[in-house]
Design a protein around this motif. Structure first.
Motif, mmCIF file in Angstrom:
data_model
loop_
_atom_site.group_PDB
_atom_site.id
_atom_site.type_symbol
_atom_site.label_atom_id
_atom_site.label_comp_id
_atom_site.label_asym_id
_atom_site.label_seq_id
_atom_site.Cartn_x
_atom_site.Cartn_y
_atom_site.Cartn_z
ATOM 1 N N PHE A 237 -2.569 -2.362 -2.117
ATOM 2 C CA PHE A 237 -1.778 -2.414 -0.887
ATOM 3 C C PHE A 237 -2.655 -2.131 0.326
ATOM 4 O O PHE A 237 -2.629 -2.870 1.318
ATOM 5 C CB PHE A 237 -0.632 -1.398 -0.959
ATOM 6 N N ARG A 238 -3.449 -1.050 0.248
ATOM 7 C CA ARG A 238 -4.308 -0.680 1.383
ATOM 8 C C ARG A 238 -5.240 -1.825 1.752
ATOM 9 O O ARG A 238 -5.407 -2.157 2.935
ATOM 10 C CB ARG A 238 -5.118 0.564 1.029
ATOM 11 N N ASP A 239 -5.821 -2.473 0.733
ATOM 12 C CA ASP A 239 -6.789 -3.535 0.993
ATOM 13 C C ASP A 239 -6.116 -4.793 1.523
ATOM 14 O O ASP A 239 -6.644 -5.464 2.422
ATOM 15 C CB ASP A 239 -7.584 -3.834 -0.272
ATOM 16 N N LEU A 240 -4.946 -5.139 0.975
ATOM 17 C CA LEU A 240 -4.220 -6.314 1.472
ATOM 18 C C LEU A 240 -3.780 -6.124 2.921
ATOM 19 O O LEU A 240 -3.704 -7.090 3.685
ATOM 20 C CB LEU A 240 -3.008 -6.612 0.585
ATOM 21 N N LYS A 241 -3.501 -4.881 3.285
ATOM 22 C CA LYS A 241 -3.119 -4.574 4.671
ATOM 23 C C LYS A 241 -4.339 -4.545 5.595
ATOM 24 O O LYS A 241 -4.177 -4.549 6.821
ATOM 25 C CB LYS A 241 -2.407 -3.216 4.730
ATOM 26 N N GLY A 242 -5.537 -4.491 5.015
ATOM 27 C CA GLY A 242 -6.744 -4.435 5.826
ATOM 28 C C GLY A 242 -6.894 -3.127 6.566
ATOM 29 O O GLY A 242 -7.421 -3.090 7.690
ATOM 30 N N LEU A 243 -6.463 -2.029 5.940
ATOM 31 C CA LEU A 243 -6.485 -0.723 6.598
ATOM 32 C C LEU A 243 -7.865 -0.085 6.494
ATOM 33 O O LEU A 243 -8.445 -0.015 5.408
ATOM 34 C CB LEU A 243 -5.447 0.202 5.962
ATOM 35 N N ASP A 246 -9.859 6.035 4.671
ATOM 36 C CA ASP A 246 -10.448 6.471 3.409
ATOM 37 C C ASP A 246 -9.354 6.790 2.395
ATOM 38 O O ASP A 246 -8.198 7.052 2.746
ATOM 39 C CB ASP A 246 -11.359 7.680 3.629
ATOM 40 N N GLU A 247 -9.743 6.800 1.123
ATOM 41 C CA GLU A 247 -8.769 6.979 0.045
ATOM 42 C C GLU A 247 -8.081 8.343 0.115
ATOM 43 O O GLU A 247 -6.874 8.450 -0.116
ATOM 44 C CB GLU A 247 -9.460 6.809 -1.308
ATOM 45 N N GLU A 248 -8.822 9.388 0.427
ATOM 46 C CA GLU A 248 -8.233 10.734 0.484
ATOM 47 C C GLU A 248 -7.122 10.807 1.535
ATOM 48 O O GLU A 248 -6.041 11.344 1.276
ATOM 49 C CB GLU A 248 -9.313 11.772 0.789
ATOM 50 N N THR A 249 -7.396 10.268 2.708
ATOM 51 C CA THR A 249 -6.392 10.284 3.775
ATOM 52 C C THR A 249 -5.179 9.456 3.389
ATOM 53 O O THR A 249 -4.028 9.884 3.584
ATOM 54 C CB THR A 249 -6.995 9.742 5.087
ATOM 55 N N PHE A 250 -5.412 8.278 2.828
ATOM 56 C CA PHE A 250 -4.307 7.401 2.468
ATOM 57 C C PHE A 250 -3.446 8.048 1.380
ATOM 58 O O PHE A 250 -2.212 7.972 1.421
ATOM 59 C CB PHE A 250 -4.820 6.045 1.992
ATOM 60 N N MET A 251 -4.087 8.718 0.407
ATOM 61 C CA MET A 251 -3.329 9.376 -0.654
ATOM 62 C C MET A 251 -2.505 10.534 -0.101
ATOM 63 O O MET A 251 -1.393 10.801 -0.582
ATOM 64 C CB MET A 251 -4.263 9.869 -1.755
ATOM 65 N N ARG A 252 -3.014 11.208 0.908
ATOM 66 C CA ARG A 252 -2.230 12.290 1.517
ATOM 67 C C ARG A 252 -0.991 11.712 2.197
ATOM 68 O O ARG A 252 0.105 12.261 2.070
ATOM 69 C CB ARG A 252 -3.094 13.074 2.509
#
Length: 326
Positions: A237-243, A246-252
């Motif tokens: 999802f993160r990659d398809l959105k082109g965001l 970083d992974e830690e922030t997104f997981m939070r």
């Protein structure tokens, strides 16, 4: 089914309609499948007529955004009736069974979510701080007080308010202004005859946080993904959105949004059972509570909240898990 509904179908030109009652959702709406003529789904929202124009308006937004939904064939605003395309009976949930590789369908669900988030959200009610807190307070009222009969000490009540405020702040700290379905999960995603995703039950959409619907899908109260598959789909999802995050922030972002949603759901499941007599939702409480405890344990700032909920976990600890796991 009442005579007025059948009369409306006949008024549409379908004499002597044969209607089969379908399982409804958590709302007051009822659904029927037209088994003769050219088929279709009849929705009876006569107890919530105000939802019909909202359903139509949200549906038009989604269609304009190229999101597949059941086509609206006809409606009667004053009576609360709708006639919809019949897209079949297969839900994403039905693919989450032993012997079926559900991963391609979840990939499609992620792709559909990215498309859905392109839907204009201007004018929708906001998922703001007040609404986030109001939802979480359902857990206090209906789960703790009404269902478990818990008597909260004053310091516990204050701790809950502070914890909820912290969670709301974290949810609001991620990108906002996104079209949010609010119940984007395996029971509300259908598969048509071409195995394409069809989105249903979208009438409660709001404008809110980027990860809300992602949480609804991947930390579903009815399907549990293993850790590897969960991470793969989150990053997809993160990659398809082109965001660029970083992974830690997104997981939070993902975790705290999930906490808000599951705290709310505890209250809703208890309310459905107590107020509406829909006892079947009680079986979904153990896994919802387990989600909260597992995620909350990762964040020391939520220790008091998790301790309180753990103290109420005893009766659910050995309860059978009814969700599907893959």
């Amino acid at each position: 089914m009442h005579k007025e509904l059948k009369g409306w179908i006949e008024w549409l030109g379908m004499e002597e309609p044969t209607l089969q009652a379908l399982h409804g959702d958590a709302s007051s709406r009822s659904y029927y499948r037209l088994e003769n003529h050219d088929g279709g789904i009849v929705m009876d929202a006569s107890e919530a007529k105000e939802s019909v124009p909202i359903f139509i308006g949200i549906g038009m937004r989604l269609m304009d955004a190229k999101v597949r939904i059941p086509r609206i064939k006809s409606f009667e605003l004053h009576k609360g009736f709708m006639f919809l395309e019949d897209v079949g009976s297969t839900h994403l949930l039905d693919k989450c069974v032993e012997g079926v590789d559900a991963r391609p369908f979840y990939d499609k669900a992620i792709e559909t979510l990215v498309q859905l988030q392109s839907t204009p959200s201007k004018g929708l009610e906001p998922y703001d701080e007040n609404f986030l807190l109001e939802e979480m307070n359902l857990m206090t009222q209906w789960y703790l007080k009404e269902y478990l009969k818990t008597t909260l000490e004053s310091h516990e009540g204050l701790m809950l308010l502070e914890s909820f405020s912290l969670i709301a702040k974290e949810v609001l700290g991620q990108p906002q202004g996104t079209f949010v379905h609010r119940d984007y999960h395996a029971r509300n995603l259908m598969l048509d005859s071409n195995d394409e995703i069809v989105v249903i039950d979208f009438q409660d959409a709001r404008e809110g946080a980027l990860t809300y619907d992602l949480v609804s899908l991947l930390r579903d109260a009815y399907v549990k993904l293993d850790a590897r598959e969960l991470r793969r789909l989150i990053l997809l999802f993160r990659d398809l959105k082109g965001l660029d995050v970083d992974e830690e922030t997104f997981m939070r972002w993902f975790d705290f949004t999930g906490l808000q949603r599951h705290i709310k759901i505890l209250g809703i499941f208890a309310r459905l059972a107590i107020r509406d007599g829909k006892k079947q939702y009680l079986k979904d409480i153990p896994m919802t509570l387990k989600y909260i405890l597992e995620v909350g344990n990762k964040y020391p700032e939520l220790d008091e909240l998790i301790t309180l909920l753990k103290s109420q976990y005893g009766e659910f600890k050995n309860a059978p898990v009814t969700m599907r796991v893959f």
